[in-house]
Motif scaffolding. Sequence first.
Motif, short mmCIF file in Angstrom:
data_model
loop_
_atom_site.label_atom_id
_atom_site.label_comp_id
_atom_site.label_asym_id
_atom_site.label_seq_id
_atom_site.Cartn_x
_atom_site.Cartn_y
_atom_site.Cartn_z
N ASP A 273 -34.66 -7.56 69.65
CA ASP A 273 -34.29 -8.12 68.35
C ASP A 273 -33.27 -7.26 67.64
O ASP A 273 -32.34 -7.76 67.04
CB ASP A 273 -35.54 -8.26 67.47
N SER B 159 -30.13 -13.90 63.96
CA SER B 159 -30.79 -12.64 63.64
C SER B 159 -30.64 -12.35 62.15
O SER B 159 -29.92 -13.06 61.44
CB SER B 159 -30.18 -11.50 64.45
N ILE C 127 -36.02 -9.74 62.21
CA ILE C 127 -36.53 -8.72 63.12
C ILE C 127 -37.80 -8.07 62.57
O ILE C 127 -38.67 -7.68 63.32
CB ILE C 127 -35.45 -7.68 63.51
#
Lengths: 265, 782
Positions: B53, B591, B596
């Motif tokens: 991630d 992302s 994350i």
Amino acid sequence: MRNDYRLLFPVTLLCGLLSLQLQAADTGAAKGREIAVAVENRDLGYSDSVAELTMILRNRSGDETRRELEISILENRDGGDKSLIRFDFPADIRGTALLTHPQPDDADEQWLYLPAYTRIKRISSRNKSGAFVGSEFSFEDLADKEVDDFRYAYVRAEACGEGILMCDVIDRMPEDTHSAYSRQRVWVDQSAQRIFRIDYFDRKEALLKTFTAKDFRLYEDRYWRPLEVAMRNQQSGNVTILSYSRIQFQTGLSAANFHRNTLRD
Amino acid sequence: MNKGIKTDWIIRSGASRWLLALVLLLTLASAAGLTRMGLASDYRVFFDDDDRDLQRLEQMLDTYSTTDNVFIMIEPGDGRIYNPRTLGLVHELTRALWRAPHVSRVDSLTNFPYSSADGDDILIEEFVYELDELTQQRIALIETAASGERDLVGNLLSADGRYTAINATIRLPGIDHKAEVLAVTGAVDGLIRSFEADYPDHRFSVTGVVEMNGAFFQAAKKDFVTLIPLMILFVLISAGLILRSPAAGGAIMVVVVLALLGSLGLAGWLGIQLSAPSVSAPIIMFTVIVASAIHILSYIQRQIRSGVSREEAVLQSYRRNLKPIAVSHITTIIGFLAMNFSDSPPFRDLGNIVALGVLFSLLLSLTVLPQLLLRIRFSSRATGANRLLDRMAPLSDWVIARRRPILWLMLPLSLGLAALSPQNQLDDDLIRYFDESQPFRADAERIDRHFSGIYTIDYSLSVPEQNGMFQPAFLQFLEQFEAWLRQQPEVFTTASPLHRIKDLNRLMNGGDQAFYHLPGDATTAAQQFLLYEMSLPFGRDVTHQVSFDKSSVKLTARLKNLSSVGLIAFEERVEDWLRQHRPQAIGIYHSSPAVIFSHIGQSNIVSLLEGASLAFVVISLTLMLVFRSPYIGLLSLIPNMLPVAAAFGFWYLVNGQISMGLAGVSAMAIGIIVDDTVHFLYQYVDGLKRGLSPEDSVRETFGKTMGGILISSLLLVVGFLLLSTSAFEKNAQMGMLTGMSIVLALIFDLILLPALVLTFMRRAPAVATLQFRDDKELNNAK
């Protein structure tokens, strides 16, 4: 009341020293300006130039993208030089042209021709600090400089990079409050007034970009031009390289070639 | 072979001096590593460098320019932003921020490049170029234009026009991350203070990724400077109260401080940086070490009160306690080492630092502590604590009399409570990592009511060809995707170059609103975009949304305040939609810091629970080995596992939210609470071996050991409750939950454990006879 003569001496001395300092600053400014005038004079009378170049944008991971363009410049002694930029590559912006008539003390006059529209658009913007087509060069960096656009200070004399040439190093501070820079440090070669390097400091006085020039060629026995210049952004790691394939002087261009109606050609 | 002599050499022989010198040397050599220790100031420390991630986020940051930012919300007292004073303030603050360290870009209402068209004339200019041009007409124009500007509303302007914001993009050189973060936050703080003084009728709130990094550092630092002195005070006061001996308190302090220096120094040698979660390691260490030293000291004191000489008392205490002390240290180490299962480095660091500290404490308790104890004076007067312990005997009678009701009541009750634990909601809310006393949290929550702060997801859409973003198919899909996102209830607003591209088309067609749509072909779109790129002022390039080769585009979804579970559910719904609608040629990944953190929160909980299960198994095996009886090992699981499970059930009733790190409590708590079970069982089995009836053995255990158990447990509870004052909310909750587990475990050890052994372990395990014969001989010899 009694005058204290014991005080008088150091005060006089101090005043003397201060004025010496001021004088030194004055001469530094004058010397810096002198060099800027010499750079300006060196280029006088070139009349016009046409250059073909490739612009290479490289990001910090090393990826590259390329643009090809032609830049024509017409010397204009009272007011800045007029410029015409025409794109050849990539295909989708081929034929796009930008004409700039600098206006001292006002927004530059700019016309843009987009082939997709076949119409000429007049663009008004007082912004000169923005990036030129996504490169690390801004309009401000590319625009013709007038001596009065800056205040000057002389810094020192030192070797221009690795060669045997000696350079004068001067600082120039933009008068325009909308400039992206607080200061530019310029390396000017003492023998031929060629600019080898410029450090651009941003508004917070941090080093933002470094311009370097190499492969100087002499044209018409008088005008030095570098065949490759690079602008490296010291904060982002991106770099833009302008690589000239052809430079011609005194090609016979006139004001008529820099009229907005010629943009469609 | 005589067990007593085997123990005594540790204190008396010449070799003991060499051992002492060796341990001290080791401690000091480790402590030298302290110079390498620092406090981390980057949210990325929560992730491994090779975390998938994190790598995706780094890829996003490489493709587009940085999103590290400082976000300042400005709130005029009269609720109107369109006036010369407020706009002047925004203009001035925008200019001032340009001069702040590491600022690469500033976006505000006043420097927004407003574009308009009049026939073939196109004007692109900041709303406020020069302050003296700010006339009433200009303000009226700004109000009309800005409130209809999609790139402003929701991003830098609240829809009701009462709040405006400035976003400063920060590009850190990354040479000295901490100094750079602090330079930015310090400069921003200074600016805000001076603007607050000049504009007392305006309210300023600050958030952003860089501010969050600064807050992580500040929270850790605050914990370090407030909690550690508090702990020292706590040790001195508790030692004074329980032992009535400042010198005894001093002896404990020496061990604690040496263990602390040794373990932190060793962590420094190992390259571990303290961060907000691991900064609680010293506090936990303090607590655990003090609690174990109390076992030794309270025994000595009891012996001295009954007339034994000081030296003899120290020796006896070591003979009796050596094995349980060693075992309890080892189980504690196992528990903390189990935190290595965490996916997040700071939690592993926390476990390892404490494990190291406990190891140092074990070494020091066997070398330095006895030498100190031989040289100090103990009070022979009874303390309040002693008197409390003497009243433990009646409790044993009560437990013996009511062991069946206790079993029938407590087992189902605690099982019922434990059954609630899966009900806890998994939640990792970035802002709530900080406790309410932290200005960052208060500001972030205030901003979150009007703008979407750090809850964003960035989607990167790309095609293989350079300049491919202008292809009609690509832009149409972007339009479709963005429109769908905007319909989702979680989405506050979206940002992408799409609006700009449509608006340019309008602009190029004389500003006619009917042309606010995608241009018909790639060439037109590319040329229009070139015009836009050429007209932007300094720093306002498009690289935050467009890759430099124009092959990919970033679409940002700003979300309403979401828990990690909500965020992950949203992510999955988007994935589903994309699976059905995404054209083959377009690649997409997404992302953001919020994403994350949600992921690591989730996976961390699972991995820490796995670690805890393993710790249970290893600790049970250890107990089986120590008592040489699988039966005892299994039986001990009940009073250890149940309290932890019940504590999580209880947590559901009082809080209900489990976040990253809280899952680590289970591993940590088991290692600590098993100590009491060890002390109890050791004493009880010993009694049986000496021929006592189970009831008598329980009575004797209550008299001899329960006091130490009670006091050390209470110390642990107080220590962990101190941790709950941490500025870092995760540490505070960890303190609360562990404290709760220990209280429950204490109740279990006081009431349920005796009832259990009286019912299920009336005879000493046969194999154990050999093991305890030495002790029996020793006791007979007395």
